[in-house]
Design an enzyme around this catalytic site. Sequence first.
Site, mmCIF file in Angstrom:
data_model
loop_
_atom_site.group_PDB
_atom_site.id
_atom_site.type_symbol
_atom_site.label_atom_id
_atom_site.label_comp_id
_atom_site.label_asym_id
_atom_site.label_seq_id
_atom_site.Cartn_x
_atom_site.Cartn_y
_atom_site.Cartn_z
ATOM 1 N N SER A 149 0.850 -1.201 0.000
ATOM 2 C CA SER A 149 0.000 0.000 0.000
ATOM 3 C C SER A 149 0.882 1.248 0.000
ATOM 4 O O SER A 149 0.396 2.357 -0.236
ATOM 5 C CB SER A 149 -0.943 0.009 1.211
ATOM 6 O OG SER A 149 -0.234 -0.283 2.397
ATOM 7 N N GLU A 182 0.329 -12.466 -1.723
ATOM 8 C CA GLU A 182 -1.104 -12.611 -1.961
ATOM 9 C C GLU A 182 -1.421 -13.869 -2.752
ATOM 10 O O GLU A 182 -0.705 -14.193 -3.704
ATOM 11 C CB GLU A 182 -1.635 -11.384 -2.736
ATOM 12 C CG GLU A 182 -1.505 -10.084 -1.976
ATOM 13 C CD GLU A 182 -2.061 -8.885 -2.748
ATOM 14 O OE1 GLU A 182 -2.622 -9.064 -3.860
ATOM 15 O OE2 GLU A 182 -1.934 -7.760 -2.230
ATOM 16 N N GLU A 200 -8.712 -10.023 3.859
ATOM 17 C CA GLU A 200 -9.121 -8.646 3.556
ATOM 18 C C GLU A 200 -10.513 -8.599 2.954
ATOM 19 O O GLU A 200 -10.820 -9.309 1.982
ATOM 20 C CB GLU A 200 -8.090 -8.016 2.587
ATOM 21 C CG GLU A 200 -8.428 -6.579 2.238
ATOM 22 C CD GLU A 200 -7.281 -5.807 1.578
ATOM 23 O OE1 GLU A 200 -6.157 -6.346 1.483
ATOM 24 O OE2 GLU A 200 -7.534 -4.663 1.155
HETATM 25 O O1 KIV Z 1 -0.337 -3.463 1.674
HETATM 26 C C1 KIV Z 1 -1.104 -3.411 2.658
HETATM 27 O O2 KIV Z 1 -1.260 -2.380 3.316
HETATM 28 C C2 KIV Z 1 -1.813 -4.630 3.036
HETATM 29 C C3 KIV Z 1 -2.844 -4.504 4.109
HETATM 30 C C4 KIV Z 1 -4.069 -3.913 3.555
HETATM 31 C C5 KIV Z 1 -3.103 -5.791 4.781
HETATM 32 O O3 KIV Z 1 -1.581 -5.655 2.481
#
Ligand code: KIV
Length: 284
Positions: free
Chosen positions: A65, A135, A202
């Site tokens: 993120s 993932e 998620e």
């Molecule tokens: O990249 C991220 O922030 C995540 C979270 C949403 C779990 O994978």
Amino acid sequence: MVYCPTFEIEKKFMSTYKEFKKITTHVLHEMKLRGEKISMLTAYDYSMAKIFDAAKIDVLLVGDSASNVMHGHETTLPITLDEMISHAASVIRAINRALVVVDLPFGSYQGNSKEALVSAIRIMKEAEAHAVKLEGGQEVVESVKRILSAGIPVMGHLGLTPQSIYKFGTYEVRAKEEAEAEKLISDAILLEEAGCFALVLEKIPSKLAQIVSKTIKIPVIGIGAGPHVDGQVLVSHDMLGINKDFSPKFLRRYLNLYDEIKGAVEQYVADIKSCDFPNENEQY
Ligand code: KIV
């Protein structure tokens, strides 16, 4: 009042309640066993990570993120492995207690399991991280096993997996239909059997997350997956209100930093323009 096993443990062990000095994957397992909820937050830089660690967060996730909140991309796809390593290394330099998990970015593990291992090794060696996250379920299980065979702990991630956004087409709640829910449960079991130490779920229905958390023994950490899991994670920029554009139902904002920071900078600009700053005490 909502039932919270963490409070029950504190009451039960009042005198012997163990404060973990350093969080490891084994500690997270112990927390699940005794019903203590796990706290997790994203971090991408030294200064924030230092504050979060001092606040006794259990797990810091150097999430991809960062692609959105640190680099301004629309999706998590563009961030590179080099950029993730740079963020991770600065987080690692800040912490004393938290377990630091780093996302394998898009394109660094999907090719084959050898590529996945090389990427995971770079994260462990160059950033000195404690674990990696990737993932997917059955599609990535071979990579999970290969990374684990090198002694690198792996966290799984199912449900809404933002690296597949162009396949999903939307950021809506996942696994509402029976077929997808069943696949999610079998993927969770596969990841546990492969050796993952924990799993992020998620944006899925709360009931389904509860089933997964009860079915597998490894800790399940939810984001938009309801309360019946073993821990919670949020993106720090959302939770601190730095990012005002994102307001999903599951998000609890603890601060409004966007407004706070904007107000402070507006005041700073005004103080300079009006010759108020610096004053007599703020000069040599
Ligand atoms: O990249 C991220 O922030 C995540 C979270 C949403 C779990 O994978």
